[in-house]
Design a protein around this motif. Structure first.
Motif, PDB file in Angstrom:
ATOM      1  N   ILE A   1       0.837  -1.200   0.000  1.00  0.00           N
ATOM      2  CA  ILE A   1       0.000   0.000   0.000  1.00  0.00           C
ATOM      3  C   ILE A   1       0.870   1.246   0.000  1.00  0.00           C
ATOM      4  CG2 ILE A   1      -2.027  -1.064   1.061  1.00  0.00           C
ATOM      5  CD1 ILE A   1      -1.087  -0.051   3.758  1.00  0.00           C
ATOM      6  N   ALA A   2       0.292   2.315  -0.433  1.00  0.00           N
ATOM      7  CA  ALA A   2       1.049   3.561  -0.537  1.00  0.00           C
ATOM      8  C   ALA A   2       0.104   4.749  -0.486  1.00  0.00           C
ATOM      9  CB  ALA A   2       1.855   3.584  -1.836  1.00  0.00           C
ATOM     10  N   TRP A   3       0.708   5.898  -0.256  1.00  0.00           N
ATOM     11  CA  TRP A   3       0.005   7.171  -0.378  1.00  0.00           C
ATOM     12  C   TRP A   3       0.671   7.954  -1.515  1.00  0.00           C
ATOM     13  CZ3 TRP A   3      -4.356   8.471   2.259  1.00  0.00           C
ATOM     14  CH2 TRP A   3      -4.682   7.701   3.371  1.00  0.00           C
ATOM     15  N   ILE A   4      -0.171   8.400  -2.419  1.00  0.00           N
ATOM     16  CA  ILE A   4       0.243   9.176  -3.576  1.00  0.00           C
ATOM     17  C   ILE A   4      -0.470  10.518  -3.488  1.00  0.00           C
ATOM     18  CG2 ILE A   4       0.354   9.276  -6.105  1.00  0.00           C
ATOM     19  CD1 ILE A   4       1.793   6.833  -5.101  1.00  0.00           C
ATOM     20  N   ARG A   5       0.200  11.591  -3.831  1.00  0.00           N
ATOM     21  CA  ARG A   5      -0.485  12.883  -3.836  1.00  0.00           C
ATOM     22  C   ARG A   5      -0.296  13.575  -5.178  1.00  0.00           C
ATOM     23  NH1 ARG A   5       3.186  16.500   0.419  1.00  0.00           N
ATOM     24  NH2 ARG A   5       5.010  16.784  -0.958  1.00  0.00           N
TER      25      ARG A   5
ATOM     26  N   GLY B   1       4.623   9.860  -5.326  1.00  0.00           N
ATOM     27  CA  GLY B   1       4.542   8.844  -4.280  1.00  0.00           C
ATOM     28  C   GLY B   1       5.237   9.357  -3.044  1.00  0.00           C
ATOM     29  N   ILE B   2       4.555   9.401  -1.915  1.00  0.00           N
ATOM     30  CA  ILE B   2       5.152   9.977  -0.718  1.00  0.00           C
ATOM     31  C   ILE B   2       5.435   8.956   0.375  1.00  0.00           C
ATOM     32  CG2 ILE B   2       4.317  12.313  -1.122  1.00  0.00           C
ATOM     33  CD1 ILE B   2       2.056  11.712   0.868  1.00  0.00           C
ATOM     34  N   SER B   3       4.721   7.844   0.370  1.00  0.00           N
ATOM     35  CA  SER B   3       4.997   6.829   1.374  1.00  0.00           C
ATOM     36  C   SER B   3       4.466   5.488   0.901  1.00  0.00           C
ATOM     37  CB  SER B   3       4.329   7.196   2.704  1.00  0.00           C
ATOM     38  OG  SER B   3       4.620   6.240   3.692  1.00  0.00           O
TER      39      SER B   3
ATOM     40  N   TYR C   1       9.674   6.648   2.548  1.00  0.00           N
ATOM     41  CA  TYR C   1       9.117   8.000   2.453  1.00  0.00           C
ATOM     42  C   TYR C   1       9.885   8.790   1.405  1.00  0.00           C
ATOM     43  CZ  TYR C   1       7.042   6.823   6.950  1.00  0.00           C
ATOM     44  OH  TYR C   1       6.330   6.209   7.961  1.00  0.00           O
ATOM     45  N   ALA C   2       9.160   9.643   0.708  1.00  0.00           N
ATOM     46  CA  ALA C   2       9.818  10.591  -0.190  1.00  0.00           C
ATOM     47  C   ALA C   2      10.603  11.603   0.646  1.00  0.00           C
ATOM     48  CB  ALA C   2       8.781  11.304  -1.044  1.00  0.00           C
ATOM     49  N   ASP C   3      11.664  12.121   0.068  1.00  0.00           N
ATOM     50  CA  ASP C   3      12.485  13.103   0.786  1.00  0.00           C
ATOM     51  C   ASP C   3      11.660  14.320   1.204  1.00  0.00           C
ATOM     52  OD1 ASP C   3      15.502  12.580  -1.199  1.00  0.00           O
ATOM     53  OD2 ASP C   3      14.705  11.505   0.537  1.00  0.00           O
ATOM     54  N   SER C   4      10.644  14.636   0.411  1.00  0.00           N
ATOM     55  CA  SER C   4       9.849  15.836   0.673  1.00  0.00           C
ATOM     56  C   SER C   4       9.032  15.733   1.960  1.00  0.00           C
ATOM     57  CB  SER C   4       8.912  16.118  -0.507  1.00  0.00           C
ATOM     58  OG  SER C   4       8.089  15.001  -0.764  1.00  0.00           O
ATOM     59  N   VAL C   5       8.811  14.502   2.454  1.00  0.00           N
ATOM     60  CA  VAL C   5       7.982  14.346   3.657  1.00  0.00           C
ATOM     61  C   VAL C   5       8.698  13.614   4.788  1.00  0.00           C
ATOM     62  CG1 VAL C   5       5.926  14.300   2.197  1.00  0.00           C
ATOM     63  CG2 VAL C   5       6.922  12.135   2.989  1.00  0.00           C
TER      64      VAL C   5
ATOM     65  N   THR D   1      -0.082   9.931   9.073  1.00  0.00           N
ATOM     66  CA  THR D   1      -0.059  11.002  10.063  1.00  0.00           C
ATOM     67  C   THR D   1       0.919  12.061   9.578  1.00  0.00           C
ATOM     68  OG1 THR D   1      -0.511   9.414  11.831  1.00  0.00           O
ATOM     69  CG2 THR D   1       0.328  11.570  12.476  1.00  0.00           C
ATOM     70  N   MET D   2       0.404  13.264   9.406  1.00  0.00           N
ATOM     71  CA  MET D   2       1.186  14.355   8.814  1.00  0.00           C
ATOM     72  C   MET D   2       1.347  15.471   9.842  1.00  0.00           C
ATOM     73  SD  MET D   2      -0.643  14.463   5.063  1.00  0.00           S
ATOM     74  CE  MET D   2      -2.184  15.104   5.702  1.00  0.00           C
ATOM     75  N   SER D   3       2.574  15.898  10.036  1.00  0.00           N
ATOM     76  CA  SER D   3       2.835  16.992  10.962  1.00  0.00           C
ATOM     77  C   SER D   3       3.727  18.028  10.286  1.00  0.00           C
ATOM     78  CB  SER D   3       3.475  16.474  12.246  1.00  0.00           C
ATOM     79  OG  SER D   3       4.705  15.846  11.962  1.00  0.00           O
ATOM     80  N   SER D   4       3.868  19.158  10.937  1.00  0.00           N
ATOM     81  CA  SER D   4       4.671  20.268  10.385  1.00  0.00           C
ATOM     82  C   SER D   4       4.294  20.532   8.930  1.00  0.00           C
ATOM     83  CB  SER D   4       6.171  19.957  10.490  1.00  0.00           C
ATOM     84  OG  SER D   4       6.540  19.733  11.829  1.00  0.00           O
ATOM     85  N   LEU D   5       3.000  20.601   8.695  1.00  0.00           N
ATOM     86  CA  LEU D   5       2.520  20.759   7.316  1.00  0.00           C
ATOM     87  C   LEU D   5       2.914  22.100   6.738  1.00  0.00           C
ATOM     88  CD1 LEU D   5      -0.891  18.988   7.753  1.00  0.00           C
ATOM     89  CD2 LEU D   5       0.815  18.393   6.025  1.00  0.00           C
ATOM     90  N   GLU D   6       3.191  22.083   5.445  1.00  0.00           N
ATOM     91  CA  GLU D   6       3.633  23.263   4.706  1.00  0.00           C
ATOM     92  C   GLU D   6       2.657  23.515   3.556  1.00  0.00           C
ATOM     93  OE1 GLU D   6       7.358  21.818   3.360  1.00  0.00           O
ATOM     94  OE2 GLU D   6       8.308  21.865   5.350  1.00  0.00           O
TER      95      GLU D   6
END
Length: 126
Positions: A34-38, A47-49, A60-64, A82-87
């Protein structure tokens, strides 16, 4: 019939946190990669995770990296991001994706997954 349903998106201020959920039916997450894509407006899918079937490999992608954490609840058959320090740069539609055909300890950070949820919007803005 495979269904992946994301929830938990919304509007959050920079520096804030959100937790996205992915509920699966017709699809056992512990037997799947499974993965998370944005996808941000005007940009390609990223692909971020991802998590392997075994659950032992998480990437994880370097960006996250260091800000996002992916997890899985095998009893609930759900995945979480779970996302923190969102930009503001994290603003995008976030998709939960899965595939049964990858090997046990393999998870690619690319959009080449067979099953996709409908996506949930995350907007980071003051």
């Amino acid at each position: 019939q495979v269904q992946l349903v994301e929830s938990g998106g919304g509007l959050v201020q920079p520096g804030g946190s959100l937790r996205l959920s992915c509920a699966a039916s017709g699809f056992t997450l512990r037997n799947s990669t499974i993965a998370w894509i944005r996808q941000a407006p005007g940009k390609e899918r990223e692909g971020i995770s991802c998590m392997s079937k075994s659950g032992e490999r998480i990437k994880y992608a370097d960006s996250v990296k260091g800000r996002f954490t992916m997890s899985r609840d095998d009893l609930e058959n759900k995945a979480y991001l779970t996302m923190s320090s969102l930009e503001p740069e994290d603003t995008a539609i976030y998709y939960c994706v899965g595939d049964r055909d990858f090997s046990t300890n393999y998870c690619p950070l690319n959009p080449l997954y067979n099953y996709w949820g409908q996506g949930t919007q995350v907007t980071v803005s003051s």
